[in-house]
Design a protein around this motif. Structure first.
Motif, PDB file in Angstrom:
ATOM      1  N   PRO A 150      41.329 -26.471  15.496  1.00 19.39           N
ATOM      2  CA  PRO A 150      41.456 -25.071  15.032  1.00 19.39           C
ATOM      3  C   PRO A 150      40.156 -24.293  15.160  1.00 19.39           C
ATOM      4  N   LEU A 151      39.039 -24.954  14.880  1.00 16.41           N
ATOM      5  CA  LEU A 151      37.739 -24.295  14.997  1.00 16.41           C
ATOM      6  C   LEU A 151      37.471 -23.904  16.442  1.00 16.41           C
ATOM      7  N   ILE A 152      37.789 -24.804  17.352  1.00 17.57           N
ATOM      8  CA  ILE A 152      37.574 -24.532  18.781  1.00 17.57           C
ATOM      9  C   ILE A 152      38.436 -23.361  19.226  1.00 17.57           C
ATOM     10  N   GLU A 153      39.671 -23.326  18.778  1.00 18.47           N
ATOM     11  CA  GLU A 153      40.579 -22.245  19.157  1.00 18.47           C
ATOM     12  C   GLU A 153      40.084 -20.884  18.662  1.00 18.47           C
ATOM     13  N   GLU A 154      39.302 -20.894  17.583  1.00 27.38           N
ATOM     14  CA  GLU A 154      38.802 -19.650  16.999  1.00 27.38           C
ATOM     15  C   GLU A 154      37.397 -19.282  17.481  1.00 27.38           C
ATOM     16  N   THR A 155      36.836 -20.048  18.411  1.00 30.81           N
ATOM     17  CA  THR A 155      35.492 -19.756  18.897  1.00 30.81           C
ATOM     18  C   THR A 155      35.470 -18.369  19.521  1.00 30.81           C
ATOM     19  N   PRO A 156      34.623 -17.465  19.044  1.00 26.22           N
ATOM     20  CA  PRO A 156      34.660 -16.076  19.511  1.00 26.22           C
ATOM     21  C   PRO A 156      34.462 -15.899  21.014  1.00 26.22           C
ATOM     22  N   ALA A 157      33.558 -16.659  21.619  1.00 30.20           N
ATOM     23  CA  ALA A 157      33.268 -16.454  23.039  1.00 30.20           C
ATOM     24  C   ALA A 157      34.433 -16.849  23.930  1.00 30.20           C
ATOM     25  N   ALA A 158      35.132 -17.926  23.580  1.00 30.73           N
ATOM     26  CA  ALA A 158      36.287 -18.407  24.339  1.00 30.73           C
ATOM     27  C   ALA A 158      36.871 -19.600  23.593  1.00 30.73           C
TER      28      ALA A 158
ATOM     29  N   ALA B  40      33.490 -31.962   8.137  1.00 31.32           N
ATOM     30  CA  ALA B  40      33.848 -33.222   7.498  1.00 31.32           C
ATOM     31  C   ALA B  40      33.442 -34.400   8.385  1.00 31.32           C
ATOM     32  N   GLY B  41      32.913 -35.438   7.765  1.00 34.22           N
ATOM     33  CA  GLY B  41      32.499 -36.625   8.499  1.00 34.22           C
ATOM     34  C   GLY B  41      31.066 -36.586   8.980  1.00 34.22           C
ATOM     35  N   GLN B  42      30.344 -35.489   8.692  1.00 35.39           N
ATOM     36  CA  GLN B  42      28.987 -35.361   9.225  1.00 35.39           C
ATOM     37  C   GLN B  42      27.946 -35.194   8.110  1.00 35.39           C
ATOM     38  N   THR B  43      28.163 -35.913   7.021  1.00 32.42           N
ATOM     39  CA  THR B  43      27.199 -35.911   5.920  1.00 32.42           C
ATOM     40  C   THR B  43      25.796 -36.208   6.418  1.00 32.42           C
ATOM     41  N   VAL B  44      25.653 -37.284   7.176  1.00 32.97           N
ATOM     42  CA  VAL B  44      24.328 -37.720   7.612  1.00 32.97           C
ATOM     43  C   VAL B  44      23.860 -36.936   8.829  1.00 32.97           C
ATOM     44  N   TYR B  45      24.713 -36.830   9.839  1.00 30.23           N
ATOM     45  CA  TYR B  45      24.325 -36.122  11.065  1.00 30.23           C
ATOM     46  C   TYR B  45      23.968 -34.668  10.758  1.00 30.23           C
ATOM     47  N   GLY B  46      24.802 -33.998   9.987  1.00 27.29           N
ATOM     48  CA  GLY B  46      24.534 -32.607   9.649  1.00 27.29           C
ATOM     49  C   GLY B  46      23.220 -32.445   8.906  1.00 27.29           C
TER      50      GLY B  46
ATOM     51  N   ARG C 128      38.440 -35.065  16.623  1.00 30.91           N
ATOM     52  CA  ARG C 128      38.682 -34.034  17.633  1.00 30.91           C
ATOM     53  C   ARG C 128      39.899 -33.183  17.272  1.00 30.91           C
ATOM     54  N   GLN C 129      40.901 -33.798  16.679  1.00 28.92           N
ATOM     55  CA  GLN C 129      42.063 -33.024  16.238  1.00 28.92           C
ATOM     56  C   GLN C 129      41.677 -32.076  15.111  1.00 28.92           C
ATOM     57  N   ASP C 130      40.847 -32.567  14.203  1.00 28.08           N
ATOM     58  CA  ASP C 130      40.404 -31.733  13.089  1.00 28.08           C
ATOM     59  C   ASP C 130      39.577 -30.546  13.575  1.00 28.08           C
TER      60      ASP C 130
END
Length: 260
Positions: free
Chosen positions: A215-223, A158-164, A210-212
């Motif tokens: 959860p994604l960061i916490e689920e990062t498989p490597a660490a 979310a928020g990365q329409t253009v950047y993505g 960064r808050q959004d």
């Protein structure tokens, strides 16, 4: 005795765009440590001292480096980077081109302006296209082109329409150029795709973003953490080596396994 000659970049000349800080600086220094001569590109006057510090670190590693202030968004300035590389080159050729410079302002769709769209596509897409065109007449057989893409190209953040969209365009360019330019010029074209990285840009991003992302960061498989620039730069450097000669048109995971 161990033989790592396939990873050595001695005698090669590289252009790294957006190399004054963050991932770009780490890539430039990593290439220099492996023996490459490096054009350290930066855009604004306020980045000049940081860029000079990158040059100093490369020179302390025993390699050559030079500064080049130029905007990748301005196609008329591409020749400045090419000329700087040719002055630095021992072979009269350019062996490595790293497309790292990018804009990445977060904006939900209802906040996207024409100016935001245009500046991002000028820097992130138009810039690499026309800089590559400028480099091709001088690129060496066995040369390497590497894009620093992003997990945003595929994750739908979310928020990365253009950047993505710009980063998806980079990955598309790599696939097309691998076929279009590979045999013709004897080069490879690849991407690395970092997720969140502890750079100035991350620290300056919106707190809600960064808050959004938490959860994604916490689920990062490597660490359960965001990346450091030292996690990314060696992967880019590898794609520039002889050992990576059979990899082209690909996207190398640099995001801890968020996606492959």
């Amino acid at each position: 005795m161990p033989d790592f000659k396939g990873l050595d970049l001695s005698g090669k000349t590289a252009i790294v765009t957006g190399a004054s800080r963050g991932i770009g600086a780490a890539i430039a220094i990593q290439l220099g440590r492996r023996g490459a001569s490096v054009v350290v590109n930066y855009n604004s006057d306020k980045s000049s001292q940081r860029a000079a510090n990158v040059v100093k670190k490369i020179e302390e590693a025993g390699s050559k480096a030079t500064l080049c202030q130029a905007s990748v968004a301005d196609i008329n300035q591409a020749s400045k980077m090419v000329d700087a590389a040719l002055r630095l080159s021992q072979t009269g050729k350019i062996e490595i081109l790293i497309h790292n410079a990018a804009l990445g302002v977060d904006a939900n769709l209802d906040q996207v302006t024409e100016e935001l769209f245009q500046t991002h596509f000028d820097t992130n897409v138009k810039g690499p296209v026309f800089l590559t065109k400028a480099v091709l007449p001088h690129i060496a057989r066995g040369g390497r082109i590497v894009f620093v893409s992003s997990a945003a190209a595929r994750l739908g953040v979310a928020g990365q329409t253009v950047y993505g969209a710009t980063k998806a365009a980079n990955e598309s360019c790599a696939r097309v150029w691998a076929k279009e330019l590979g045999q013709l010029y004897g080069i490879t074209v690849n991407c690395v795709n970092p997720g969140p990285v502890a750079t100035d840009q991350w620290q300056e991003s919106d707190e809600q973003f960064r808050q959004d992302m938490s959860p994604l960061i916490e689920e990062t498989p490597a660490a359960a953490r965001i990346a450091e620039v030292e996690d990314i730069a060696p992967l880019v450097a590898f794609l520039c080596t002889e050992d990576a000669r059979w990899t082209t048109g690909g996207v190398l995971c640099a995001n801890g396994g968020l996606y492959n």
